[in-house]
Design an enzyme around this catalytic site. Structure first.
Site, PDB file in Angstrom:
ATOM      1  N   LYS A  53     -15.815  23.189 -20.101  1.00 26.18           N
ATOM      2  CA  LYS A  53     -16.213  23.142 -21.792  1.00 26.18           C
ATOM      3  C   LYS A  53     -15.137  23.984 -22.472  1.00 26.18           C
ATOM      4  CE  LYS A  53     -21.210  23.361 -20.462  1.00 26.18           C
ATOM      5  NZ  LYS A  53     -22.749  23.247 -20.384  1.00 26.18           N
ATOM      6  N   HIS A  81       1.161  -0.816   0.157  1.00 24.23           N
ATOM      7  CA  HIS A  81       0.237  -0.017  -0.231  1.00 24.23           C
ATOM      8  C   HIS A  81       0.878   1.394   0.319  1.00 24.23           C
ATOM      9  CE1 HIS A  81      -2.514  -3.269   1.712  1.00 24.23           C
ATOM     10  NE2 HIS A  81      -3.974  -2.779   0.815  1.00 24.23           N
ATOM     11  N   ASP A 113     -26.090  21.432 -25.709  1.00 21.92           N
ATOM     12  CA  ASP A 113     -26.884  21.533 -24.845  1.00 21.92           C
ATOM     13  C   ASP A 113     -27.635  23.254 -26.333  1.00 21.92           C
ATOM     14  OD1 ASP A 113     -25.572  21.811 -22.278  1.00 21.92           O
ATOM     15  OD2 ASP A 113     -24.249  23.744 -22.424  1.00 21.92           O
ATOM     16  N   LYS A 163      -1.308  -7.740  -4.911  1.00 22.91           N
ATOM     17  CA  LYS A 163      -1.973  -7.062  -4.438  1.00 22.91           C
ATOM     18  C   LYS A 163      -1.204  -5.004  -4.790  1.00 22.91           C
ATOM     19  CE  LYS A 163      -5.301  -4.378  -1.016  1.00 22.91           C
ATOM     20  NZ  LYS A 163      -5.627  -4.163  -0.035  1.00 22.91           N
TER      21      LYS A 163
HETATM   22  P1  NAP Z   1     -23.179  32.342 -17.060  1.00 17.38           P
HETATM   23  O1  NAP Z   1     -22.566  31.681 -18.371  1.00 17.38           O
HETATM   24  O2  NAP Z   1     -22.766  32.596 -15.728  1.00 17.38           O
HETATM   25  O3  NAP Z   1     -24.357  33.552 -17.368  1.00 17.38           O
HETATM   26  C1  NAP Z   1     -24.951  34.225 -16.426  1.00 17.38           C
HETATM   27  C2  NAP Z   1     -25.858  35.412 -17.552  1.00 17.38           C
HETATM   28  O4  NAP Z   1     -26.850  35.125 -16.093  1.00 17.38           O
HETATM   29  C3  NAP Z   1     -24.851  36.176 -17.639  1.00 17.38           C
HETATM   30  O5  NAP Z   1     -25.901  36.699 -18.246  1.00 17.38           O
HETATM   31  C4  NAP Z   1     -25.853  37.374 -16.190  1.00 17.38           C
HETATM   32  O6  NAP Z   1     -25.628  39.169 -17.371  1.00 17.38           O
HETATM   33  C5  NAP Z   1     -26.768  36.998 -16.245  1.00 17.38           C
HETATM   34  N1  NAP Z   1     -27.326  37.196 -14.451  1.00 17.38           N
HETATM   35  C6  NAP Z   1     -26.825  36.748 -12.671  1.00 17.38           C
HETATM   36  N2  NAP Z   1     -27.326  37.141 -12.754  1.00 17.38           N
HETATM   37  C7  NAP Z   1     -27.955  38.093 -13.172  1.00 17.38           C
HETATM   38  C8  NAP Z   1     -28.952  39.513 -12.186  1.00 17.38           C
HETATM   39  N3  NAP Z   1     -28.545  39.282 -10.694  1.00 17.38           N
HETATM   40  N4  NAP Z   1     -29.765  39.649 -12.844  1.00 17.38           N
HETATM   41  C9  NAP Z   1     -29.492  40.045 -14.066  1.00 17.38           C
HETATM   42  N5  NAP Z   1     -28.658  39.299 -14.791  1.00 17.38           N
HETATM   43  C10 NAP Z   1     -28.499  38.178 -14.400  1.00 17.38           C
HETATM   44  O7  NAP Z   1     -24.622  31.296 -16.567  1.00 17.38           O
HETATM   45  P2  NAP Z   1     -24.800  29.945 -17.856  1.00 17.38           P
HETATM   46  O8  NAP Z   1     -23.593  29.253 -17.992  1.00 17.38           O
HETATM   47  O9  NAP Z   1     -24.861  30.802 -19.375  1.00 17.38           O
HETATM   48  O10 NAP Z   1     -26.164  29.171 -17.263  1.00 17.38           O
HETATM   49  C11 NAP Z   1     -27.445  30.620 -16.788  1.00 17.38           C
HETATM   50  C12 NAP Z   1     -28.512  29.704 -16.442  1.00 17.38           C
HETATM   51  O11 NAP Z   1     -28.711  28.427 -17.159  1.00 17.38           O
HETATM   52  C13 NAP Z   1     -28.287  28.486 -14.777  1.00 17.38           C
HETATM   53  O12 NAP Z   1     -29.026  28.918 -13.951  1.00 17.38           O
HETATM   54  C14 NAP Z   1     -28.537  27.085 -15.387  1.00 17.38           C
HETATM   55  O13 NAP Z   1     -28.364  26.528 -14.263  1.00 17.38           O
HETATM   56  C15 NAP Z   1     -29.082  27.487 -16.029  1.00 17.38           C
HETATM   57  N6  NAP Z   1     -28.779  25.925 -17.229  1.00 17.38           N
HETATM   58  C16 NAP Z   1     -29.424  25.012 -18.196  1.00 17.38           C
HETATM   59  C17 NAP Z   1     -28.973  23.527 -18.339  1.00 17.38           C
HETATM   60  C18 NAP Z   1     -30.362  22.739 -18.627  1.00 17.38           C
HETATM   61  O14 NAP Z   1     -30.202  22.070 -18.894  1.00 17.38           O
HETATM   62  N7  NAP Z   1     -31.612  23.187 -18.371  1.00 17.38           N
HETATM   63  C19 NAP Z   1     -28.144  23.919 -19.450  1.00 17.38           C
HETATM   64  C20 NAP Z   1     -26.680  24.909 -19.161  1.00 17.38           C
HETATM   65  C21 NAP Z   1     -27.218  25.924 -18.516  1.00 17.38           C
HETATM   66  P3  NAP Z   1     -24.323  39.600 -16.966  1.00 17.38           P
HETATM   67  O15 NAP Z   1     -23.448  39.750 -18.079  1.00 17.38           O
HETATM   68  O16 NAP Z   1     -24.713  40.778 -16.921  1.00 17.38           O
HETATM   69  O17 NAP Z   1     -23.874  39.186 -15.520  1.00 17.38           O
END
Ligand code: NAP
Length: 531
Positions: free
Chosen positions: A315, A144, A352, A171
């Protein structure tokens, strides 16, 4: 050292209920303070489906070797491996060494199926049992390393040293500092001429415990209760059998997984392994805790490591490691799925966007009562995307691809402008969106995180603005019914849940991994059970 050139022997074995592709056994460590508790655990191990039990007698309080070993060996419902691990090799026993070895000799005499002896004392031990070992008792000589995993050459030398003691079974347990460390143990395991247990401990060595079946390990360890482990990174017997389809893994099993960091929470292994099994696809899907994507891909470069999902934070790194990238993924600048083509080249996709757009198209078709025609129901529609992050890009490029007129609304207007210009659309600020209704029947997609758990009382757009939309999609899937979707439904719009995006991208990935149609209902049911 890479896994690209490992020759694998196929040795399919028949088991009831299907093909058992490897002979690797599942050994459940039994750790308890009394013999009675151990006997209970042994019965439980058998019920769960383990093949043998490792009786860790160093955990017993008040151990009386002659009396206790007799009971444990004779009354065990499964073959026994007796281990009396001293503190100097990572165990619990802190007493006199000769007494410990006497107990192990007794285990041999009482015909335990296997007895574990540490390499450091193996020569002495063999001298002491010379001529007295019953044929049926097999000695496992173990080493180990709790610090790291040495080079292939060093592991090879270690195996030779273990064999020189006369070991029946070798082992070698090492520790993973990186996921690539398991490859070195696989390399030795697959070439071993004698039965060998090769385990890489720790969360980053997790794949060694599952893939030992692919690379011909003698056994892997599975805990009786999830989390109650004899070494870090150990899966439960139930997970080995039900989640990872351990009996079906063999030399020719194709390896897939989700690359991320952290990754322990991922539900994807539940989803894909169940789906693979349902269509008899000879594949496995693992959580892959990766630090460096390029190192991972260069190390596991054999044609059997074929398909990956990508999640946070990899990613972009995945994108940079592709030999070829799907044109839309290229525009989006991120991949979420990677396939190793038969020529070895790695191709990246952004599923996505495919998942989200398919979910919206389905919603539109259902609300129009239209059948699956050839044209997209998004074509020509005014498609408003709230958010300009990763999901926002995927939706905006997807909308463009389907011929929609895209409007990007984002809190940071600059980012909205950048994205809008890339998709030939219009940009507005999130504040302006409240009074934006150039026409009725628009489509709205929220990709901001506003309204996501725990702040479920928030919404990115007030209710009064929603009446101009015929369909509203929310990428958020925790909760499933966000405030935005609830208010959109109350305003008369068709709603599409974020879970549909997730499910649809899983269908697409399944088809890319297997070349087979996705078992859609099964994937839906698995997801419903695991969220
Ligand atoms: P991200 O790249 O961090 O982008 C976040 C986005 O939300 C930006 O446009 C940001 O605006 C905006 N935002 C954050 N806080 C805010 C607030 N308080 N008021 C207004 N706008 C706000 O995140 P992402 O990967 O795109 O994910 C975004 C959402 O999609 C998450 O809830 C995630 O769980 C969901 N999602 C779902 C799936 C699915 O399979 N269903 C897949 C991927 C993501 P700014 O540019 O101004 O910061």
């Amino acid at each position: 050292m890479t896994l690209s050139s490992i020759p694998l022997a196929t040795s399919d074995l028949q088991i009831s209920g299907g093909i058992r592709r490897s002979s690797t056994q599942i050994c459940a460590p039994v750790m308890a303070e009394t013999v009675d508790q151990m006997l209970l655990l042994m019965r439980k191990a058998k019920e769960l489906g383990a093949d043998l039990v490792e009786v860790r007698v160093d955990f017993l309080k008040n151990f009386s070797p002659r009396q206790d070993l007799e009971i444990l060996i004779k009354q065990s419902p499964l073959p026994t491996l007796i281990t009396y691990r001293p503190i100097w090799e990572g165990g619990q026993y802190d007493g006199d060494e000769s007494q410990r070895q006497n107990a192990l000799r007794l285990a041999v005499e009482l015909e335990a199926d296997y007895v574990d002896v540490e390499l450091k004392v193996a020569h002495d031990f063999y001298n002491a049992i010379q001529g007295k070992k019953p044929e049926k008792v097999k000695i496992i000589v173990s080493s180990h390393n709790y610090q790291s995993t040495p080079s292939v050459e060093e592991i090879g030398d270690l195996v030779a040293k273990i064999l020189s003691t006369g070991a029946d079974i070798v082992k070698v347990a090492t520790t993973a500092l990186d996921i690539i460390d398991s490859a070195r143990v696989f390399q030795v395991l697959v070439h071993s001429q004698v039965p060998m247990i090769g385990i890489v401990m720790g969360e980053k060595g997790f794949i060694s415990r599952i893939l030992s079946a692919k690379f011909g390990g003698f056994l892997t360890f599975g805990s009786i209760e999830a989390g109650v482990v004899s070494a870090p990174g150990q899966p439960s017997v139930t997970d080995l059998l039900d989640l990872y389809n351990f009996r079906q893994i063999g030399p020719d099993t194709k390896v897939h997984g989700v690359i991320g960091n952290p990754i322990g929470h991922s539900k994807s292994p539940h989803l894909y392994n169940g789906a693979f099994k349902s269509v008899n696809f000879n594949g496995i899907y693992l959580p892959l805790l990766v630090d460096n994507v390029a190192n991972f891909l260069n190390t596991y470069s054999s044609p059997d490591f074929v398909g990956y999902s990508y999640t946070i934070p990899h990613k972009e790194a995945g994108f940079n490691c592709c030999d070829e990238i799907d044109p839309i993924a290229k525009e989006i600048g991120a991949i979420s799925c990677m396939i190793r083509r038969p020529d070895g080249k790695l191709k990246g996709y952004n599923v996505d966007y495919l998942g989200a757009i398919a979910a919206i198209e389905e919603g539109l078709r259902a609300s129009n009562g239209a059948s699956n025609g050839s044209g997209s129901p998004l074509a020509g529609k005014l498609f408003v995307v709230m958010g300009a992050g990763g999901a926002g890009k995927a939706l905006a490029f997807g909308g463009k691809e389907k011929g929609a007129r895209v409007v990007v609304a984002n809190r940071s207007y600059d980012k909205a402008k950048q994205l809008a210009s890339k998709v030939g659309g219009e940009a507005i600020s999130l504040a302006e969106l409240e009074n934006f209704h150039p026409e009725e029947g628009m489509i709205l997609a929220n990709t901001t995180s506003v309204g996501m758990k725990p702040k479920i009382e928030n919404t990115p757009l007030p209710k009064h603005a929603l009446k101009h939309y015929s369909l509203v999609f929310d990428a958020i899937y925790t909760p499933k019914l966000t405030r935005l979707l609830r208010e959109a439904e109350e305003s008369g719009a068709t709603i599409v849940y974020g879970t549909e995006m997730f499910i649809n991208q899983a269908f697409v990935q399944f088809e890319k991994f297997t070349g087979l149609p996705a078992p859609k209902q099964l994937i839906r049911d698995t997801l419903a059970r695991n969220t």
